[in-house]
Scaffold this motif. Structure first.
Motif: not given
Length: 243
Positions: A41-51
């Motif tokens: 999902s967009i939220n999961r991918l954004e969370e991942a890349y930011r970390e």
């Protein structure tokens, strides 16, 4: 496929709440494997890349999340431009664009290659990055000649960091030309680095540096304190090729 008995977390496909593990808890072998499952999902991918985490898995595998150590990055002001690349860049018979043909670039990156008959860019991955692109978080850069797409790359941008995902060439140096123009634009926008994830001889020849994961994560955290430049992007730099 990864052994399901490995001591790493499994995420349910419907779980959008449980955070991904601390990247420093990633496995040593295979290098950087951090978690299995979840969604794209967009939220999961954004969370991942930011970390400092990214998905990478084959067609018959569950989603695998990675944060390798060391991490390959190219400082945008330290890209190495060889003589042959300089000659290619100085030609006047090509055009450059940003976000003009995102889906076409992703499809081209997914095509089989002589040394790599398969692809990790599955239909699910294509759909996921298409959603990120429409949300203004994933971008492509394209090189054209005679109205034909000859090379390009795509990736994700958050804060002042660009996370390169894949590139392709249909003519010599075309993907390197895309990299050079992208780095020039990112410099103008005061980005500091392009994340290459894993080192390859191709990337190392262009100036990629291998940083300890901890150092990379500190640099990434600093980049995330800046606002995200959402797309669609357009090229807005002066001709930089003779700098």
């Amino acid at each position: 496929m990864t052994d399901p008995l490995l001591p790493i977390p499994w995420l349910n496909t419907s779980d959008e709440i449980t955070p991904l593990p601390d990247p420093e808890s990633a496995m040593i072998e295979p290098n950087g494997l951090l978690a299995i499952g979840g969604s794209l999902s967009i939220n999961r991918l954004e969370e991942a890349y930011r970390e400092g985490i990214f998905p990478w898995y084959g067609p018959d595998e569950p989603i695998l999340w990675w944060s390798p150590d060391p991490r390959a990055v190219i400082p945008v002001d330290q890209l190495h431009i060889s003589r042959s690349l300089r000659r290619a860049l100085n030609r006047a018979d090509y055009q450059v664009s940003l976000d003009r043909a995102f889906e076409t670039v992703v499809e081209a990156c997914a095509e089989p290659r002589p040394d790599q008959p398969g692809t990790w860019i599955t239909d699910d991955m294509k759909a996921a990055y298409g959603r990120l692109h429409r949300a203004g978080l994933a971008h492509s850069i394209e090189i054209w000649r005679d109205q034909r797409l000859i090379g390009g790359l795509y990736g994700v941008s958050l804060g002042r960091a660009f996370f390169g995902e894949s590139m392709f060439s249909r003519e010599p140096n075309a993907s390197k030309m895309a990299m050079a123009w992208l780095c020039a634009q990112l410099r103008a926008w005061q980005f500091q680095f392009l994340d290459c994830q894993m080192p390859t001889s191709h990337l190392l020849s262009m100036g990629a540096r291998c940083l300890p994961r901890r150092q990379f994560l500190m640099m990434l955290a600093a980049s995330q304190r800046q606002a995200t430049r959402r797309g669609p992007w357009t090229l807005d730099i002066e001709d930089w090729r003779h700098e």
